[in-house]
Motif scaffolding. Structure first.
Motif, short mmCIF file in Angstrom:
data_model
loop_
_atom_site.label_atom_id
_atom_site.label_comp_id
_atom_site.label_asym_id
_atom_site.label_seq_id
_atom_site.Cartn_x
_atom_site.Cartn_y
_atom_site.Cartn_z
N ALA A 185 23.91 -17.09 7.50
CA ALA A 185 25.16 -17.83 7.37
C ALA A 185 25.05 -18.82 6.22
O ALA A 185 23.96 -19.15 5.77
CB ALA A 185 25.49 -18.55 8.67
N THR A 215 32.92 -16.49 11.96
CA THR A 215 31.57 -16.11 11.54
C THR A 215 30.79 -15.53 12.71
O THR A 215 30.12 -14.49 12.59
CB THR A 215 30.83 -17.33 10.96
OG1 THR A 215 31.59 -17.88 9.87
CG2 THR A 215 29.44 -16.96 10.48
N SER A 272 20.66 -19.79 8.96
CA SER A 272 21.58 -20.38 7.98
C SER A 272 20.78 -20.84 6.77
O SER A 272 19.58 -21.13 6.88
CB SER A 272 22.32 -21.56 8.60
OG SER A 272 23.19 -22.18 7.66
#
Length: 504
Positions: A32, A270, A296
């Motif tokens: 992400a 997401t 992430s």
């Protein structure tokens, strides 16, 4: 050969084939963009207000690393470290990020990447999403011929205005030259550069459509792999999403879902894309032999409106101090889930101190490969933690880096920061901290004070001396892992004066 011997040989070959397949799982790495540790519901149940059911389910099916860190508190350097197993501050990029379009590649042509490692072991490799590691470009063929140079120059000026490359442009030294058989995506989340397939820009991009299109393309890649009957040939899918980075543009069907505004909606969208990818693996019978990692690239950005989110009870950095760009843990302490059915215990947790750079050595050990001394200089295999075969620490230390090039080093509970302030966008920034008379370095006991509220530097000079020496050795040796000394790409200054702007 008699029938008994033939039957035995057939069984032996079948066992060997099955055993080999077991040793070569498919690998899906989902990254992400600017998702905070506290944005995932299961990691922040009390002060996280965004629902993330698919990530919560992924965590319940695998291992949650509670001390995972990105290699930097911003994008480009983290991606470099993830794909090479080497800290990006060893390169020319000493602060900030690449612009994305017509930046020389940050990954040198001869450097081993995770993608190339998988290629060497018979994998199909694909990168679908945001690259942001630099590449060159050439204009479309129509710009060639008489006056072509003038057209090219005008095109460059035009591109600078909208951040994109015209359809038909050729990408030079992009992902397909750095270990990937296939690429579909863009340069970065902000300018995007145009939609690229392999080494060609195929169309302009509408930013609001990018996330769902990435999800569909990733699902399509998994479906195509299964439809072609290639289950016997494993794949590595690197899926660096463009969300929830700015521009924060949730699709219409997601708008209003979170009750926290566009950012909360975009995080939920997401999460749904992750769910679609997991569902594709299950639908195609690939889930059982696929290692899935979700994480992430750094912490949540203040551009997400973190002040307003906090006012409504949502803390994207959970209990950590700071956000994206900062040297404080909110800048680089990230969610990290690993699912590998039958090998990684479902619902397990690990407090091992880990870094994105560890992906390279982990993959090498899974593949039974030995990394050359010139690769993965800052990578430690996580396989013992994943399999539950170790109780001790895997890493001696982690080096952190902020957007302004400020250094920190973590060893066990102790974290030393070589700056007076945030090292990034958080307040106080370094100049303001100096004006306030704050100490030039910060030292925190992260076990007792994960929010970094009490600077212990004055009472612990010996710890500062020890950690400084350890950081210096990581720099001068060109590596932080055992192995032959390696050169850095440039001279490294541990103390920097550069101030980055919020536009980065």
């Amino acid at each position: 050969m008699n029938r008994l011997a033939l039957a035995f040989l057939t069984l032996l070959l079948a066992w060997q084939g099955g055993h080999a397949a077991e040793q070569k799982p498919n690998v899906v790495y989902i990254l992400a963009d600017d998702l905070g540790y506290g944005d995932v519901q299961c990691l922040n149940p009390e002060r996280g207000k965004i629902k993330t059911p698919h990530l919560d389910r992924l965590a319940s099916q695998g291992m949650t690393f509670t001390e995972a860190h990105s290699g930097s508190s911003v994008c480009t350097p983290t991606r470099y470290g993830l794909l090479t197993g080497r800290y990006a501050w060893r390169t020319r990029l000493q602060a900030g990020v690449l612009d994305g379009v017509d930046d020389p590649p940050l990954i040198a042509a001869g450097r081993l990447t995770v993608g190339a490692l998988f290629q060497q072991h018979g994998y199909t490799t694909a990168a679908i999403g945001k690259w942001h590691l630099g590449f060159g470009s050439e204009p479309p063929p129509s710009d060639a011929g008489p006056g072509g140079q003038e057209k090219k120059a005008k095109g460059k000026k035009r591109e600078a205005g909208n951040g994109g490359l015209p359809a038909g442009s050729r990408i030079i030294e992009g992902p397909v030259t750095r270990g990937f058989d296939y690429f579909w995506g863009c340069s970065n989340a902000r300018t995007m550069s145009g939609l690229i397939e392999n080494d060609k820009v195929i169309e302009a991009i509408e930013p609001a459509t990018m996330l769902p299109r990435l999800g569909r393309r990733a699902v399509g890649f998994i479906d195509e792999h299964a439809e072609r009957g290639r289950k016997d040939r494993p794949f590595f899918l690197y899926l660096p999403l463009t969300s929830p980075h700015t521009p924060i543009l949730p699709s219409p069907e997601w708008q209003g879902k979170s009750g926290l505004g566009d950012y909360g909606d975009f995080v939920m969208q997401t999460d749904a894309v992750v769910g679609d990818v997991l569902a594709a693996l299950e639908k195609n019978g690939l889930a059982e032999n696929t290692l899935v990692i979700f994480t992430s690239d750094n912490g949540c950005s203040p551009a997400a409106g973190t002040d307003k989110l906090e006012a409504r009870g949502h803390f994207a950095s959970a209990g950590f101090r700071g956000y994206k760009a900062d040297i404080w843990d909110g800048g680089h302490h990230v969610p990290f889930f690993v699912r590998w059915p039958g090998r990684v215990k479902a619902g397990s947790r690990s407090a091992q101190l880990i870094c994105h750079t560890d992906f390279m050595a982990t993959c090498a050990e899974i593949l039974g490969a030995k990394l050359p001394g010139t690769a993965g200089e800052d990578s430690i295999s996580l396989l013992p933690a994943l399999l539950g075969t170790t109780g001790g620490p895997l890493r001696e230390s982690i080096v952190h880096h902020s957007i302004q090039g400020r250094f920190a080093i973590r060893q066990g509970a102790w974290k030393l920061e070589l700056c007076a302030g945030s090292g990034g966008w958080g307040k106080p920034g370094d100049p303001a901290a100096v004006k306030q008379g704050l100490p030039a370095v910060q030292l925190y006991n992260m076990s007792a004070d994960p929010a970094e509220t009490k600077n212990l530097q004055a009472a612990n000079p010996e710890i500062i001396t020890r950690l400084t020496a350890l950081l210096e050795s990581c720099v001068t040796n060109g590596r932080s892992t055992p192995g032959p000394k390696q050169p850095n790409d440039t001279s490294i200054k541990l103390l920097k004066n550069r101030t980055a702007t919020a536009s980065e």
